[in-house]
Design a protein around this motif. Structure first.
Motif, PDB file in Angstrom:
ATOM      1  N   LYS A 177      -0.051   7.386   5.587  1.00  0.00           N
ATOM      2  CA  LYS A 177      -0.242   8.965   6.143  1.00  0.00           C
ATOM      3  C   LYS A 177       0.250   9.900   5.193  1.00  0.00           C
ATOM      4  CE  LYS A 177      -0.031   7.519  11.068  1.00  0.00           C
ATOM      5  NZ  LYS A 177       0.966   7.671  12.191  1.00  0.00           N
ATOM      6  N   GLN A 178       1.323   9.594   4.483  1.00  0.00           N
ATOM      7  CA  GLN A 178       2.061  10.602   3.429  1.00  0.00           C
ATOM      8  C   GLN A 178       1.156  10.802   2.266  1.00  0.00           C
ATOM      9  OE1 GLN A 178       5.301   9.157   0.814  1.00  0.00           O
ATOM     10  NE2 GLN A 178       6.478  10.713   1.633  1.00  0.00           N
ATOM     11  N   ALA A 179       0.531   9.612   1.900  1.00  0.00           N
ATOM     12  CA  ALA A 179      -0.501   9.578   0.634  1.00  0.00           C
ATOM     13  C   ALA A 179      -1.603  10.456   1.040  1.00  0.00           C
ATOM     14  CB  ALA A 179      -0.947   8.291   0.374  1.00  0.00           C
ATOM     15  N   LEU A 233       2.415  -2.268  -2.684  1.00  0.00           N
ATOM     16  CA  LEU A 233       1.628  -1.454  -1.457  1.00  0.00           C
ATOM     17  C   LEU A 233       1.347   0.045  -1.958  1.00  0.00           C
ATOM     18  CD1 LEU A 233       4.609  -2.304   1.308  1.00  0.00           C
ATOM     19  CD2 LEU A 233       1.912  -3.083   1.038  1.00  0.00           C
ATOM     20  N   ALA A 234       2.171   0.728  -2.636  1.00  0.00           N
ATOM     21  CA  ALA A 234       1.752   2.097  -3.178  1.00  0.00           C
ATOM     22  C   ALA A 234       0.673   1.854  -3.891  1.00  0.00           C
ATOM     23  CB  ALA A 234       2.858   2.913  -3.738  1.00  0.00           C
ATOM     24  N   ASP A 235       0.699   0.920  -4.844  1.00  0.00           N
ATOM     25  CA  ASP A 235      -0.612   0.746  -5.834  1.00  0.00           C
ATOM     26  C   ASP A 235      -2.043   0.438  -5.005  1.00  0.00           C
ATOM     27  OD1 ASP A 235       0.609   1.120  -8.111  1.00  0.00           O
ATOM     28  OD2 ASP A 235       1.023  -1.041  -8.563  1.00  0.00           O
ATOM     29  N   LYS A 236      -1.775  -0.271  -3.828  1.00  0.00           N
ATOM     30  CA  LYS A 236      -3.048  -0.794  -3.190  1.00  0.00           C
ATOM     31  C   LYS A 236      -3.450   0.449  -2.240  1.00  0.00           C
ATOM     32  CE  LYS A 236      -4.799  -4.039  -3.048  1.00  0.00           C
ATOM     33  NZ  LYS A 236      -5.813  -4.778  -3.591  1.00  0.00           N
ATOM     34  N   ILE A 237      -2.464   1.120  -1.809  1.00  0.00           N
ATOM     35  CA  ILE A 237      -2.616   2.547  -0.964  1.00  0.00           C
ATOM     36  C   ILE A 237      -3.544   3.271  -1.804  1.00  0.00           C
ATOM     37  CG2 ILE A 237      -1.859   4.564   0.048  1.00  0.00           C
ATOM     38  CD1 ILE A 237       0.583   2.765   1.266  1.00  0.00           C
ATOM     39  N   LYS A 238      -3.115   3.724  -3.202  1.00  0.00           N
ATOM     40  CA  LYS A 238      -3.850   4.571  -4.140  1.00  0.00           C
ATOM     41  C   LYS A 238      -5.294   3.946  -4.425  1.00  0.00           C
ATOM     42  CE  LYS A 238      -3.587   6.061  -8.924  1.00  0.00           C
ATOM     43  NZ  LYS A 238      -5.011   5.439  -9.288  1.00  0.00           N
ATOM     44  N   VAL A 295      -4.055  -3.524   3.772  1.00  0.00           N
ATOM     45  CA  VAL A 295      -3.973  -2.261   3.449  1.00  0.00           C
ATOM     46  C   VAL A 295      -5.128  -1.558   3.685  1.00  0.00           C
ATOM     47  CG1 VAL A 295      -3.236  -0.633   1.613  1.00  0.00           C
ATOM     48  CG2 VAL A 295      -1.775  -2.488   2.108  1.00  0.00           C
ATOM     49  N   ARG A 296      -6.117  -2.064   2.998  1.00  0.00           N
ATOM     50  CA  ARG A 296      -7.778  -1.332   3.043  1.00  0.00           C
ATOM     51  C   ARG A 296      -7.801  -1.045   4.294  1.00  0.00           C
ATOM     52  NH1 ARG A 296     -11.074  -0.264  -0.872  1.00  0.00           N
ATOM     53  NH2 ARG A 296      -9.700  -1.383  -2.369  1.00  0.00           N
ATOM     54  N   ARG A 297      -8.061  -2.047   5.336  1.00  0.00           N
ATOM     55  CA  ARG A 297      -8.282  -1.581   6.701  1.00  0.00           C
ATOM     56  C   ARG A 297      -7.616  -0.639   7.292  1.00  0.00           C
ATOM     57  NH1 ARG A 297      -6.071  -1.750  11.162  1.00  0.00           N
ATOM     58  NH2 ARG A 297      -3.993  -2.661  10.290  1.00  0.00           N
ATOM     59  N   ALA A 298      -6.082  -0.525   7.139  1.00  0.00           N
ATOM     60  CA  ALA A 298      -5.095   0.232   7.594  1.00  0.00           C
ATOM     61  C   ALA A 298      -5.544   1.663   6.961  1.00  0.00           C
ATOM     62  CB  ALA A 298      -3.923   0.034   7.548  1.00  0.00           C
ATOM     63  N   CYS A 299      -5.861   1.799   5.658  1.00  0.00           N
ATOM     64  CA  CYS A 299      -6.267   3.187   5.155  1.00  0.00           C
ATOM     65  C   CYS A 299      -7.369   3.658   5.794  1.00  0.00           C
ATOM     66  CB  CYS A 299      -6.511   2.756   3.709  1.00  0.00           C
ATOM     67  SG  CYS A 299      -4.933   2.691   2.805  1.00  0.00           S
ATOM     68  N   ALA A 300      -8.583   2.808   5.828  1.00  0.00           N
ATOM     69  CA  ALA A 300      -9.672   3.305   6.639  1.00  0.00           C
ATOM     70  C   ALA A 300      -9.584   3.814   7.943  1.00  0.00           C
ATOM     71  CB  ALA A 300     -10.699   2.003   6.599  1.00  0.00           C
ATOM     72  N   ASN A 301      -8.784   2.978   8.796  1.00  0.00           N
ATOM     73  CA  ASN A 301      -8.498   3.350  10.094  1.00  0.00           C
ATOM     74  C   ASN A 301      -7.713   4.729  10.128  1.00  0.00           C
ATOM     75  OD1 ASN A 301      -8.349   3.052  12.992  1.00  0.00           O
ATOM     76  ND2 ASN A 301      -6.238   2.498  12.734  1.00  0.00           N
ATOM     77  N   LEU A 302      -6.548   4.921   9.483  1.00  0.00           N
ATOM     78  CA  LEU A 302      -5.816   6.164   9.384  1.00  0.00           C
ATOM     79  C   LEU A 302      -6.575   7.325   8.813  1.00  0.00           C
ATOM     80  CD1 LEU A 302      -2.471   4.515   8.763  1.00  0.00           C
ATOM     81  CD2 LEU A 302      -2.864   5.313  10.726  1.00  0.00           C
ATOM     82  N   THR A 303      -7.509   7.269   8.033  1.00  0.00           N
ATOM     83  CA  THR A 303      -8.208   8.023   7.417  1.00  0.00           C
ATOM     84  C   THR A 303      -9.065   8.780   8.215  1.00  0.00           C
ATOM     85  OG1 THR A 303      -8.037   7.383   5.046  1.00  0.00           O
ATOM     86  CG2 THR A 303      -9.796   8.796   5.390  1.00  0.00           C
TER      87      THR A 303
END
Length: 308
Positions: A177-179, A233-238, A295-303
């Motif tokens: 969320k911060q990213a 984690l940060a690298d994967k979120i990016k 992480v990719r699943r969570a990024c897609a969901n939160l986006t």
């Protein structure tokens, strides 16, 4: 007749997942929630909703007395609720599972690594901010002397899609969320600090294992399977969010100003490396070790949620 399990925090990430798992396993689950708005959602999962709060000692006592098993997954730091449940179950030989969290062994590394690894048998001195949590854990374990089959389950960084009402955990989603909001993924300091990880499905399986196999006497069980650094984690979120900016190394003072001392120092800047030796001896067999893949699943969901 199936056993009755009373779950606090039934609309939460851990409690909801445990409740859903137990329903699927054939248990009759009654779930405490503070929100009337979540009643229908809990019913759809096969959970009998009970609207109220942990502060209502009379309600909690009544629900505990009517249940064969009590799972406390609402608040790791609620001493009064734990005292209420212990008083209700004293002398009953019923099972009481309390949920803790591995910030109890977290350090103040501020993004630096540590080789320290803890099993359930390792003696440790908790940070002063977590002494109250350790005292609650010990109270639950000691309640075995009062005729309760007590257990403390202590998970680490939890990931994966929740099985119940709430689908996302806390630590990784907070970073995501911060990213999303700032356009840059961050880690505290160098981000070389390491946390053990556990998938929510495996964690829910541990609760079921304890309910079905718990011996007499108090248990303390770590829940983990794998580990990860916050830089990873940060690298994967990016990567997952396709951010153009490089990962930012966040000074601890700035992180504290935004996320509080406990959040920044103990939840995101620390090391918390644990091994669930006793959990596995009890028969727990975690299957997932895929935090970076999730992480990719969570990024897609939160986006998607941020856009809606």
């Amino acid at each position: 007749m199936s056993k009755i399990v009373f779950v606090t925090g039934a609309a939460g990430y851990i409690g909801g997942s445990v409740a859903a798992k137990l329903v699927k396993a054939g248990y009759q689950v009654k779930g405490l929630t503070r929100s009337e708005a979540k009643v229908e959602g809990l019913k759809s999962l096969g959970i009998e909703p009970i609207v109220g709060s942990l502060a209502d000692a009379e309600l909690v006592t009544q629900c505990a007395l009517q249940a064969d098993v009590v799972v406390d997954a609402a608040d790791s730091d609620n001493l009064q609720a734990v005292k209420t449940i212990i008083a209700a179950l004293s002398g009953s030989d019923k099972i009481f599972i309390h949920t803790s969290g591995s910030t109890t062994v977290a350090d103040r590394a501020n993004g630096e690594p540590s080789p320290a690894i803890f099993t359930e048998a390792t003696e440790f001195q908790a940070d002063e901010h977590k002494l109250a949590r350790v005292a609650i854990d010990n109270l639950v374990i000691e309640s075995a002397k009062q005729g309760i089959r007590s257990a403390v389950i202590c998970p680490c960084m939890i990931y994966g899609k929740g099985l119940g009402f709430k689908t996302e955990s806390i630590q990784i989603p907070k970073m995501i969320k911060q990213a999303i909001a700032g356009g840059v993924a961050k880690c505290i300091g160098r981000g070389q600090n390491i946390w053990s990880t556990v998938h929510i499905e495996d964690l829910a399986d541990l609760y079921l294992t304890v309910i079905e196999k718990a011996p007499a006497g108090g248990l303390f069980l770590f829940a983990e399977n794998g580990e990860v650094s916050f830089r990873q984690l940060a690298d994967k979120i990016k990567e997952a969010l396709e951010l153009k900016s490089d990962v930012e190394e966040w000074p601890i003072e700035q992180a504290i100003a935004e996320w509080s001392f406990e959040g920044a120092v103990l939840a995101f800047g620390s090391n918390s490396r644990i091994r669930g030796v006793k959990s596995r001896e009890l028969g727990w067999t975690p299957k997932h070790n895929s935090v970076l893949d999730d992480v990719r699943r969570a990024c897609a969901n939160l986006t998607s949620l941020a856009r809606s």
